[in-house]
Design a protein around this motif. Structure first.
Motif, PDB file in Angstrom:
ATOM      1  N   LEU A  63     -70.267 -54.086  41.746  1.00 59.56           N
ATOM      2  CA  LEU A  63     -68.975 -54.765  41.771  1.00 59.56           C
ATOM      3  C   LEU A  63     -67.966 -54.128  42.726  1.00 59.56           C
ATOM      4  CD1 LEU A  63     -68.576 -55.414  37.948  1.00 59.56           C
ATOM      5  CD2 LEU A  63     -68.940 -57.150  39.708  1.00 59.56           C
ATOM      6  N   LYS A  64     -68.214 -52.903  43.152  1.00 60.77           N
ATOM      7  CA  LYS A  64     -67.211 -52.194  43.952  1.00 60.77           C
ATOM      8  C   LYS A  64     -66.799 -52.955  45.205  1.00 60.77           C
ATOM      9  CE  LYS A  64     -67.698 -47.415  42.442  1.00 60.77           C
ATOM     10  NZ  LYS A  64     -68.011 -46.017  42.836  1.00 60.77           N
ATOM     11  N   PRO A  65     -67.730 -53.558  45.960  1.00 59.49           N
ATOM     12  CA  PRO A  65     -67.293 -54.298  47.150  1.00 59.49           C
ATOM     13  C   PRO A  65     -66.373 -55.475  46.839  1.00 59.49           C
ATOM     14  CG  PRO A  65     -69.657 -53.849  47.244  1.00 59.49           C
ATOM     15  CD  PRO A  65     -69.211 -53.490  45.870  1.00 59.49           C
ATOM     16  N   HIS A  66     -66.427 -55.979  45.601  1.00 61.20           N
ATOM     17  CA  HIS A  66     -65.556 -57.087  45.196  1.00 61.20           C
ATOM     18  C   HIS A  66     -64.167 -56.597  44.786  1.00 61.20           C
ATOM     19  CE1 HIS A  66     -68.762 -60.219  45.017  1.00 61.20           C
ATOM     20  NE2 HIS A  66     -69.532 -59.185  44.725  1.00 61.20           N
ATOM     21  N   GLY A  67     -64.011 -55.284  44.643  1.00 55.17           N
ATOM     22  CA  GLY A  67     -62.750 -54.751  44.139  1.00 55.17           C
ATOM     23  C   GLY A  67     -62.591 -54.935  42.649  1.00 55.17           C
ATOM     24  N   TRP A  68     -63.695 -55.122  41.965  1.00 55.90           N
ATOM     25  CA  TRP A  68     -63.677 -55.347  40.518  1.00 55.90           C
ATOM     26  C   TRP A  68     -64.433 -54.242  39.798  1.00 55.90           C
ATOM     27  CZ3 TRP A  68     -65.465 -61.170  40.822  1.00 55.90           C
ATOM     28  CH2 TRP A  68     -64.426 -61.932  41.368  1.00 55.90           C
ATOM     29  N   GLN A  69     -64.255 -54.196  38.486  1.00 53.96           N
ATOM     30  CA  GLN A  69     -64.988 -53.262  37.644  1.00 53.96           C
ATOM     31  C   GLN A  69     -65.322 -53.933  36.322  1.00 53.96           C
ATOM     32  OE1 GLN A  69     -62.669 -49.983  35.907  1.00 53.96           O
ATOM     33  NE2 GLN A  69     -60.778 -50.949  36.662  1.00 53.96           N
ATOM     34  N   LEU A  70     -66.271 -53.338  35.598  1.00 54.14           N
ATOM     35  CA  LEU A  70     -66.616 -53.819  34.271  1.00 54.14           C
ATOM     36  C   LEU A  70     -65.568 -53.368  33.265  1.00 54.14           C
ATOM     37  CD1 LEU A  70     -70.436 -52.969  34.310  1.00 54.14           C
ATOM     38  CD2 LEU A  70     -69.401 -55.232  34.617  1.00 54.14           C
ATOM     39  N   ALA A  71     -65.291 -54.208  32.296  1.00 59.00           N
ATOM     40  CA  ALA A  71     -64.414 -53.860  31.174  1.00 59.00           C
ATOM     41  C   ALA A  71     -65.228 -54.044  29.895  1.00 59.00           C
ATOM     42  CB  ALA A  71     -63.170 -54.745  31.159  1.00 59.00           C
ATOM     43  N   ILE A  72     -65.489 -52.948  29.188  1.00 60.60           N
ATOM     44  CA  ILE A  72     -66.385 -52.958  28.033  1.00 60.60           C
ATOM     45  C   ILE A  72     -65.623 -53.376  26.786  1.00 60.60           C
ATOM     46  CG2 ILE A  72     -68.120 -51.674  26.749  1.00 60.60           C
ATOM     47  CD1 ILE A  72     -68.627 -51.851  29.808  1.00 60.60           C
ATOM     48  N   PHE A  73     -66.083 -54.449  26.171  1.00 59.49           N
ATOM     49  CA  PHE A  73     -65.480 -54.986  24.953  1.00 59.49           C
ATOM     50  C   PHE A  73     -66.147 -54.391  23.717  1.00 59.49           C
ATOM     51  CE2 PHE A  73     -65.382 -58.165  21.554  1.00 59.49           C
ATOM     52  CZ  PHE A  73     -64.056 -58.585  21.533  1.00 59.49           C
ATOM     53  N   ASP A  74     -67.486 -54.313  23.722  1.00 62.60           N
ATOM     54  CA  ASP A  74     -68.215 -53.871  22.536  1.00 62.60           C
ATOM     55  C   ASP A  74     -69.641 -53.540  22.941  1.00 62.60           C
ATOM     56  OD1 ASP A  74     -68.394 -53.507  19.637  1.00 62.60           O
ATOM     57  OD2 ASP A  74     -69.736 -55.225  19.653  1.00 62.60           O
ATOM     58  N   ALA A  75     -70.218 -52.531  22.299  1.00 61.24           N
ATOM     59  CA  ALA A  75     -71.609 -52.176  22.588  1.00 61.24           C
ATOM     60  C   ALA A  75     -72.356 -51.950  21.270  1.00 61.24           C
ATOM     61  CB  ALA A  75     -71.668 -50.960  23.505  1.00 61.24           C
ATOM     62  N   TYR A  76     -72.515 -50.699  20.840  1.00 63.21           N
ATOM     63  CA  TYR A  76     -73.268 -50.428  19.603  1.00 63.21           C
ATOM     64  C   TYR A  76     -72.537 -50.985  18.383  1.00 63.21           C
ATOM     65  CZ  TYR A  76     -75.436 -47.938  15.741  1.00 63.21           C
ATOM     66  OH  TYR A  76     -76.061 -47.640  14.560  1.00 63.21           O
ATOM     67  N   ARG A  77     -73.326 -51.553  17.489  1.00 60.78           N
ATOM     68  CA  ARG A  77     -72.748 -52.197  16.297  1.00 60.78           C
ATOM     69  C   ARG A  77     -73.653 -51.944  15.095  1.00 60.78           C
ATOM     70  NH1 ARG A  77     -72.130 -58.304  17.398  1.00 60.78           N
ATOM     71  NH2 ARG A  77     -70.830 -57.544  19.120  1.00 60.78           N
ATOM     72  N   PRO A  78     -73.270 -51.077  14.170  1.00 61.57           N
ATOM     73  CA  PRO A  78     -74.081 -50.887  12.971  1.00 61.57           C
ATOM     74  C   PRO A  78     -74.264 -52.205  12.210  1.00 61.57           C
ATOM     75  CG  PRO A  78     -72.378 -49.189  13.135  1.00 61.57           C
ATOM     76  CD  PRO A  78     -72.075 -50.222  14.189  1.00 61.57           C
ATOM     77  N   ILE A  79     -75.326 -52.282  11.417  1.00 67.64           N
ATOM     78  CA  ILE A  79     -75.599 -53.505  10.638  1.00 67.64           C
ATOM     79  C   ILE A  79     -74.399 -53.876   9.775  1.00 67.64           C
ATOM     80  CG2 ILE A  79     -77.008 -54.494   8.796  1.00 67.64           C
ATOM     81  CD1 ILE A  79     -78.591 -54.456  11.237  1.00 67.64           C
ATOM     82  N   ALA A  80     -73.742 -52.875   9.180  1.00 65.76           N
ATOM     83  CA  ALA A  80     -72.587 -53.156   8.314  1.00 65.76           C
ATOM     84  C   ALA A  80     -71.470 -53.839   9.095  1.00 65.76           C
ATOM     85  CB  ALA A  80     -72.075 -51.865   7.676  1.00 65.76           C
ATOM     86  N   VAL A  81     -71.308 -53.478  10.356  1.00 64.22           N
ATOM     87  CA  VAL A  81     -70.291 -54.122  11.193  1.00 64.22           C
ATOM     88  C   VAL A  81     -70.713 -55.553  11.519  1.00 64.22           C
ATOM     89  CG1 VAL A  81     -69.124 -54.055  13.428  1.00 64.22           C
ATOM     90  CG2 VAL A  81     -69.458 -51.948  12.125  1.00 64.22           C
ATOM     91  N   GLN A  82     -72.002 -55.745  11.796  1.00 61.47           N
ATOM     92  CA  GLN A  82     -72.502 -57.100  12.049  1.00 61.47           C
ATOM     93  C   GLN A  82     -72.247 -57.996  10.844  1.00 61.47           C
ATOM     94  OE1 GLN A  82     -73.767 -57.873  15.035  1.00 61.47           O
ATOM     95  NE2 GLN A  82     -74.442 -59.972  14.667  1.00 61.47           N
ATOM     96  N   GLN A  83     -72.523 -57.488   9.650  1.00 63.28           N
ATOM     97  CA  GLN A  83     -72.275 -58.249   8.429  1.00 63.28           C
ATOM     98  C   GLN A  83     -70.792 -58.579   8.279  1.00 63.28           C
ATOM     99  OE1 GLN A  83     -74.072 -55.334   5.796  1.00 63.28           O
ATOM    100  NE2 GLN A  83     -75.863 -56.610   5.468  1.00 63.28           N
ATOM    101  N   PHE A  84     -69.958 -57.591   8.532  1.00 65.46           N
ATOM    102  CA  PHE A  84     -68.505 -57.759   8.420  1.00 65.46           C
ATOM    103  C   PHE A  84     -68.009 -58.831   9.375  1.00 65.46           C
ATOM    104  CE2 PHE A  84     -64.193 -56.839   9.770  1.00 65.46           C
ATOM    105  CZ  PHE A  84     -63.521 -56.503   8.604  1.00 65.46           C
ATOM    106  N   MET A  85     -68.468 -58.786  10.630  1.00 64.85           N
ATOM    107  CA  MET A  85     -67.968 -59.713  11.633  1.00 64.85           C
ATOM    108  C   MET A  85     -68.506 -61.126  11.442  1.00 64.85           C
ATOM    109  SD  MET A  85     -65.673 -58.213  13.276  1.00 64.85           S
ATOM    110  CE  MET A  85     -65.407 -59.674  14.293  1.00 64.85           C
ATOM    111  N   VAL A  86     -69.733 -61.253  10.955  1.00 62.01           N
ATOM    112  CA  VAL A  86     -70.262 -62.586  10.644  1.00 62.01           C
ATOM    113  C   VAL A  86     -69.437 -63.222   9.527  1.00 62.01           C
ATOM    114  CG1 VAL A  86     -72.221 -63.762   9.554  1.00 62.01           C
ATOM    115  CG2 VAL A  86     -72.601 -62.255  11.508  1.00 62.01           C
TER     116      VAL A  86
END
Length: 236
Positions: A63-86
């Motif tokens: 992405l560097k030639p575009h002048g952009w970067q990644l913005a991380i919203f979420d990655a690892y998610r324990p099962i309990a968090v998956q249950q909570f968010m569902v």
């Protein structure tokens, strides 16, 4: 409960550790699920398997030639968090549509659950069917400029709507910003796919590498049935 075809893919766990996503990446704070009270315990939403992080660094470099970067919203998610968010997503959809979640007609409840599971993985405790984020091999992200300002992508992460489909603006080019949104989504896809990731069929923001969904998509693309997952559920 929705059937996910990728959960039939075998997993041969490779044993790579979860590692923190370094501060060289833009990470969205406060984290949205933690702000809702999701039960992370001592785990962090900004962890990934070491091999996945290495691929993410390649995507960032793209992405560097575009002048952009990644913005991380979420990655690892324990099962309990998956249950909570569902459960949270189901309640939010009920409220949005004017329904009492505790007094739903079965047909309405079924329709709302179908919408939830179109986007969210089943929070299965079966080690053979882990949600992608619970493997440390999936990441939700978007684009930002050099100064860290998020780019408009034509829909919010986790939005339960047709706008979340990756090709929505290719199929609906009307409107002054449609071409811009389509182009930004394509650049994000190029950056991630060149690094080895696969994109979720229904979500422009979700990418994974080495999990069951990734392996299933690779099988569909190549017709090689010997491609399997190397990352299974990892508990912390």
């Amino acid at each position: 409960m929705a059937h996910k075809p990728y959960t039939s893919i075998p997993i041969q766990e490779c044993g790579e550790p979860l590692v923190p996503i370094p501060d060289s990446f833009l990470k969205l704070h406060p984290h949205p699920y933690q702000s809702l009270g999701a039960p992370y315990g001592q785990a962090s939403p900004f962890w990934l398997r070491s091999g996945v992080l290495a691929a993410l660094e390649r995507a960032q470099a793209f992405l560097k030639p575009h002048g952009w970067q990644l913005a991380i919203f979420d990655a690892y998610r324990p099962i309990a968090v998956q249950q909570f968010m569902v459960a949270h997503t189901f309640s939010a959809l009920c409220q949005e549509r004017g329904h009492d979640a505790q007094q739903l007609e079965p047909a309405i409840a079924t329709e709302i659950w179908q919408q939830v599971y179109r986007f969210w993985a089943v929070p299965s405790l079966d080690p053979a069917k882990p949600p992608p984020h619970s493997t440390g091999a999936a990441v939700d992200l978007t684009l930002a400029d050099r100064e860290g300002r998020l780019l408009e992508m034509g829909g919010a992460i986790d939005e339960i709507s047709e706008r979340s489909l990756p090709d929505f603006y290719d199929r609906h080019p009307e409107g002054t910003s449609a071409a811009c949104f389509a182009q930004r989504r394509q650049v994000l896809y190029q950056a991630m796919s060149d690094a080895g990731f696969q994109r979720h069929p229904n979500e422009w923001w979700h990418f994974s590498l080495g999990d069951q969904l990734w392996a299933w998509q690779r099988q569909q693309q190549t017709n090689q049935r010997d491609i399997i997952a190397r990352y299974g559920r990892i508990d912390f």
